[in-house]
Scaffold this active site. Structure first.
Site, PDB file in Angstrom:
ATOM      1  N   HIS A  23       0.856  -1.179   0.000  1.00  0.00           N
ATOM      2  CA  HIS A  23       0.000   0.000   0.000  1.00  0.00           C
ATOM      3  C   HIS A  23       0.895   1.233   0.000  1.00  0.00           C
ATOM      4  O   HIS A  23       1.941   1.251   0.642  1.00  0.00           O
ATOM      5  CB  HIS A  23      -0.898   0.018   1.231  1.00  0.00           C
ATOM      6  CG  HIS A  23      -1.912  -1.089   1.238  1.00  0.00           C
ATOM      7  ND1 HIS A  23      -3.067  -1.038   0.499  1.00  0.00           N
ATOM      8  CD2 HIS A  23      -1.935  -2.278   1.884  1.00  0.00           C
ATOM      9  CE1 HIS A  23      -3.760  -2.144   0.687  1.00  0.00           C
ATOM     10  NE2 HIS A  23      -3.092  -2.921   1.524  1.00  0.00           N
ATOM     11  N   CYS A  35      -2.557   4.695  -4.431  1.00  0.00           N
ATOM     12  CA  CYS A  35      -3.088   3.324  -4.477  1.00  0.00           C
ATOM     13  C   CYS A  35      -4.177   3.207  -5.539  1.00  0.00           C
ATOM     14  O   CYS A  35      -4.213   2.233  -6.290  1.00  0.00           O
ATOM     15  CB  CYS A  35      -3.660   2.924  -3.118  1.00  0.00           C
ATOM     16  SG  CYS A  35      -2.453   2.206  -1.992  1.00  0.00           S
TER      17      CYS A  35
END
Length: 111
Positions: A23, A35
């Site tokens: 992430h 993301c």
């Protein structure tokens, strides 16, 4: 950090697999544009390969993880189209890296 791993083989540097993990942590979940961008590009590429080329990739996806082995297709034209879409994915991901390199890294390796 999001890590993109690309594996290539042969003289033509054919993409044989990719994996995207992690992430970005650029912002809170649901507001993280890095993301979201990486997800849109990578999932969109898998969907484009399936829709435009008619090739179902053996892709696996979970939260923060997408990977696929790229089978070599017997039809050279079709294999070339799949490779072009994958190269396009790399160009788009590299564009994200140019602006958000602190949050995304691309690593290529050769078999």
């Amino acid at each position: 950090m999001i890590n993109v791993s690309i594996v290539r083989s042969g003289e033509q540097r054919r993409i044989v697999s990719f994996a995207i993990t992690g992430h970005a942590k650029y912002a809170k979940p649901g507001k993280d544009i890095v993301c979201a961008g990486v997800s849109a590009v990578s999932v969109g590429t898998v969907n484009a390969i399936e829709t435009l080329a008619g090739v179902q990739l053996p892709a696996q996806m979970q939260n923060g993880w997408l990977s696929s082995e790229i089978p070599e297709l017997p039809d050279a034209d079709l294999d070339g189209k799949v490779q072009l879409l994958l190269e396009s994915m790399l160009v788009m991901l590299d564009t994200i890296v140019q602006s958000y390199g602190k949050y995304v890294a691309i690593r290529e390796e050769k078999l």
